[in-house]
Design a protein around this motif. Sequence first.
Motif, PDB file in Angstrom:
ATOM      1  N   SER A 234       7.962  -8.390   3.675  1.00 17.92           N
ATOM      2  CA  SER A 234       8.280  -7.571   2.506  1.00 17.92           C
ATOM      3  C   SER A 234       7.467  -6.277   2.503  1.00 17.92           C
ATOM      4  O   SER A 234       6.389  -6.202   3.106  1.00 17.92           O
ATOM      5  CB  SER A 234       8.014  -8.362   1.223  1.00 17.92           C
ATOM      6  N   TYR A 235       7.978  -5.273   1.792  1.00 16.16           N
ATOM      7  CA  TYR A 235       7.302  -3.982   1.717  1.00 16.16           C
ATOM      8  C   TYR A 235       7.779  -3.242   0.467  1.00 16.16           C
ATOM      9  O   TYR A 235       8.665  -3.716  -0.251  1.00 16.16           O
ATOM     10  CB  TYR A 235       7.593  -3.149   2.968  1.00 16.16           C
ATOM     11  N   VAL A 236       7.184  -2.089   0.212  1.00 19.54           N
ATOM     12  CA  VAL A 236       7.514  -1.300  -0.981  1.00 19.54           C
ATOM     13  C   VAL A 236       8.117   0.038  -0.573  1.00 19.54           C
ATOM     14  O   VAL A 236       7.651   0.686   0.373  1.00 19.54           O
ATOM     15  CB  VAL A 236       6.249  -1.079  -1.847  1.00 19.54           C
ATOM     16  N   PHE A 260     -15.316   7.560   6.802  1.00 17.82           N
ATOM     17  CA  PHE A 260     -14.267   6.762   6.151  1.00 17.82           C
ATOM     18  C   PHE A 260     -13.124   6.517   7.126  1.00 17.82           C
ATOM     19  O   PHE A 260     -13.009   7.168   8.177  1.00 17.82           O
ATOM     20  CB  PHE A 260     -13.745   7.454   4.889  1.00 17.82           C
ATOM     21  N   THR A 261     -12.258   5.587   6.742  1.00 18.69           N
ATOM     22  CA  THR A 261     -11.012   5.342   7.477  1.00 18.69           C
ATOM     23  C   THR A 261      -9.894   5.119   6.472  1.00 18.69           C
ATOM     24  O   THR A 261     -10.019   4.300   5.563  1.00 18.69           O
ATOM     25  CB  THR A 261     -11.123   4.108   8.388  1.00 18.69           C
ATOM     26  N   LEU A 262      -8.819   5.864   6.625  1.00 15.96           N
ATOM     27  CA  LEU A 262      -7.617   5.705   5.813  1.00 15.96           C
ATOM     28  C   LEU A 262      -6.504   5.241   6.745  1.00 15.96           C
ATOM     29  O   LEU A 262      -6.283   5.842   7.802  1.00 15.96           O
ATOM     30  CB  LEU A 262      -7.243   7.044   5.175  1.00 15.96           C
ATOM     31  N   SER A 263      -5.801   4.151   6.376  1.00 14.89           N
ATOM     32  CA  SER A 263      -4.753   3.648   7.260  1.00 14.89           C
ATOM     33  C   SER A 263      -3.616   3.011   6.464  1.00 14.89           C
ATOM     34  O   SER A 263      -3.813   2.536   5.340  1.00 14.89           O
ATOM     35  CB  SER A 263      -5.323   2.637   8.260  1.00 14.89           C
ATOM     36  N   PHE A 264      -2.414   2.998   7.058  1.00 12.67           N
ATOM     37  CA  PHE A 264      -1.250   2.405   6.413  1.00 12.67           C
ATOM     38  C   PHE A 264      -0.101   2.344   7.422  1.00 12.67           C
ATOM     39  O   PHE A 264      -0.114   3.002   8.466  1.00 12.67           O
ATOM     40  CB  PHE A 264      -0.819   3.210   5.179  1.00 12.67           C
ATOM     41  N   ARG A 265       0.914   1.525   7.089  1.00 17.68           N
ATOM     42  CA  ARG A 265       2.156   1.476   7.869  1.00 17.68           C
ATOM     43  C   ARG A 265       3.260   2.162   7.067  1.00 17.68           C
ATOM     44  O   ARG A 265       3.308   2.048   5.842  1.00 17.68           O
ATOM     45  CB  ARG A 265       2.544   0.023   8.177  1.00 17.68           C
ATOM     46  N   LEU A 355       6.359   1.752   2.639  1.00 16.47           N
ATOM     47  CA  LEU A 355       4.935   1.578   2.907  1.00 16.47           C
ATOM     48  C   LEU A 355       4.529   0.115   2.916  1.00 16.47           C
ATOM     49  O   LEU A 355       5.121  -0.719   2.227  1.00 16.47           O
ATOM     50  CB  LEU A 355       4.106   2.287   1.827  1.00 16.47           C
ATOM     51  N   LYS A 356       3.475  -0.176   3.659  1.00 14.21           N
ATOM     52  CA  LYS A 356       2.775  -1.459   3.553  1.00 14.21           C
ATOM     53  C   LYS A 356       1.405  -1.322   4.212  1.00 14.21           C
ATOM     54  O   LYS A 356       1.114  -0.332   4.890  1.00 14.21           O
ATOM     55  CB  LYS A 356       3.588  -2.592   4.165  1.00 14.21           C
ATOM     56  N   ASP A 384     -12.938  -1.148   1.192  1.00 10.02           N
ATOM     57  CA  ASP A 384     -13.016  -0.895  -0.248  1.00 10.02           C
ATOM     58  C   ASP A 384     -11.660  -1.057  -0.930  1.00 10.02           C
ATOM     59  O   ASP A 384     -11.587  -1.262  -2.141  1.00 10.02           O
ATOM     60  CB  ASP A 384     -13.557   0.514  -0.500  1.00 10.02           C
ATOM     61  N   PHE A 385     -10.596  -0.947  -0.159  1.00 13.65           N
ATOM     62  CA  PHE A 385      -9.259  -1.160  -0.736  1.00 13.65           C
ATOM     63  C   PHE A 385      -8.310  -1.668   0.328  1.00 13.65           C
ATOM     64  O   PHE A 385      -8.281  -1.158   1.447  1.00 13.65           O
ATOM     65  CB  PHE A 385      -8.694   0.138  -1.340  1.00 13.65           C
ATOM     66  N   PHE A 386      -7.512  -2.689  -0.058  1.00 20.26           N
ATOM     67  CA  PHE A 386      -6.459  -3.183   0.826  1.00 20.26           C
ATOM     68  C   PHE A 386      -5.317  -3.721  -0.026  1.00 20.26           C
ATOM     69  O   PHE A 386      -5.536  -4.477  -0.972  1.00 20.26           O
ATOM     70  CB  PHE A 386      -6.962  -4.279   1.760  1.00 20.26           C
ATOM     71  N   ALA A 387      -4.108  -3.301   0.306  1.00 19.33           N
ATOM     72  CA  ALA A 387      -2.911  -3.801  -0.374  1.00 19.33           C
ATOM     73  C   ALA A 387      -1.823  -4.008   0.670  1.00 19.33           C
ATOM     74  O   ALA A 387      -1.373  -3.046   1.301  1.00 19.33           O
ATOM     75  CB  ALA A 387      -2.451  -2.837  -1.455  1.00 19.33           C
ATOM     76  N   SER A 388      -1.423  -5.252   0.852  1.00 21.54           N
ATOM     77  CA  SER A 388      -0.395  -5.550   1.846  1.00 21.54           C
ATOM     78  C   SER A 388       0.979  -5.054   1.408  1.00 21.54           C
ATOM     79  O   SER A 388       1.847  -4.789   2.235  1.00 21.54           O
ATOM     80  CB  SER A 388      -0.343  -7.057   2.103  1.00 21.54           C
ATOM     81  N   LEU A 389       1.187  -4.932   0.091  1.00 21.11           N
ATOM     82  CA  LEU A 389       2.456  -4.484  -0.501  1.00 21.11           C
ATOM     83  C   LEU A 389       3.617  -5.431  -0.196  1.00 21.11           C
ATOM     84  O   LEU A 389       4.765  -5.016  -0.068  1.00 21.11           O
ATOM     85  CB  LEU A 389       2.814  -3.059  -0.045  1.00 21.11           C
ATOM     86  N   THR A 390       3.305  -6.700  -0.091  1.00 22.40           N
ATOM     87  CA  THR A 390       4.363  -7.702   0.042  1.00 22.40           C
ATOM     88  C   THR A 390       4.778  -8.259  -1.311  1.00 22.40           C
ATOM     89  O   THR A 390       5.712  -9.052  -1.404  1.00 22.40           O
ATOM     90  CB  THR A 390       3.896  -8.865   0.936  1.00 22.40           C
ATOM     91  N   LYS A 391       4.067  -7.830  -2.362  1.00 26.86           N
ATOM     92  CA  LYS A 391       4.403  -8.273  -3.721  1.00 26.86           C
ATOM     93  C   LYS A 391       3.840  -7.269  -4.710  1.00 26.86           C
ATOM     94  O   LYS A 391       2.914  -6.514  -4.398  1.00 26.86           O
ATOM     95  CB  LYS A 391       3.834  -9.675  -3.994  1.00 26.86           C
TER      96      LYS A 391
END
Length: 423
Positions: A234-236, A260-265, A355-356, A384-391
């Motif tokens: 799932s994703y948003v 810092f590191t910023l990352s996402f799919r 995104l996810k 410091d932050f993580f959101a899988s965005l599956t829900k």
Amino acid sequence: MLKINRLLILVSCILFSYNSYSQNKSKVNVTFFGSSVCKGYGAKNDQGYAWMFYNSNVIDTLKYKYYNVSTNGDNTIKLEKFDRLSKKLYPTKPKIVVIGLSLGNEGLRKQVDQNGREQVLEQFRSRLLRLSDSLHNQGIKPVIVNCYAHSLFDENHYRITKRMNEIINTWKYPSINVLGAVDDYEGKWVNGFVNDPWHPNNLGHKEMSYTIVPSLFDALLAGKKTPTYDYNPSYVTLKNKKSEQAPLLLDLKNNTVHSFTLSFRFKKLEDGSIAGFVQDKKHNLILIKGFNLKYKNISVPFDRYKDKWNHLVLSHSFANKKSILYLNGVNVGEVEERLNPSQFYFGGTSKSIELKDLSFHRSSINKDEVVNLFNKKIIQSSLDFFASLTKLTLNKKISNEAQSLLELNIEKSQELILNNLEY
């Protein structure tokens, strides 16, 4: 006389109430327990990264009490041999213990072949994990400071250092990626941040202090666990109809960030910015323009019409004055710069993007760790932050799955659509 007696009774009641309140609101003892770098050697007045973090106004010093019982030269064997636990650690009655040890003191440089280095790795791994498990079983919350730099390390020592940190990232205990703040990309201290081959200087300690998640202790007391990767497909979909600059915003609230590191799919997007950060009130953008992915002077070919997931990482090292952009695990460009952002955001002026796996680390991750992220491994050190965005929650909020209380602010005009897929 009657008025005086009443006054004395009133004062006694107030003192009794205050003492009762003080006892009920007793401080949470946080003890730093390790060797010379953890103790602060190399910093001004030996007030190193541990002391700097506690006194940086990012945590409530009325709630937490600081102890540092680190000893110069200690390693995993000496902690047991010289009874550091019973004579130094346990008398502080800690609720949280931050363990800061090094592979240098463990004897890594004394090994002349790979077999010897592997034995040091296993000794450090097994003893550090046993200590952490023991504290956990006593109701004490362990936090592990990852292995860090050494100016006399060669590529073999560096490889072992990175492997040990990779192992620590698989444990259920939170950890701190200090290596990412002071590593010259070869396992040595960055020039200008070193006191001697074994220790950072005051600036090096300062950079290490910034890698500690400000709300980590609060998150631990709230019962937050280390995150695991959610393989749900799932994703948003983010619909940014008004092309707002920062639709999904992380406001750091004056908590200093250097490395810092910023990352996402992401996939299926239109022209425009897809992420960025604010530096001195100026927006720094990662964007898609035509068939190119751009960040400052970096421009790489990118086919935005392909319906496949892409993994993007921007890793910034303050000490090295360098930002590196990675796409699908590959270094696609570098920018010479030194940053101190106040805000980060996912999504941007692109009117639609899927995104996810949104994440923000308070440290720079190296190329091996980038590949691990691309291969869906969690790097929980300094996360410091993580959101899988599956829900999404009922009110369409995005929960922070990291051991942190940092919140993601969603611009009101945004439309978030959960694409709830089956396995």
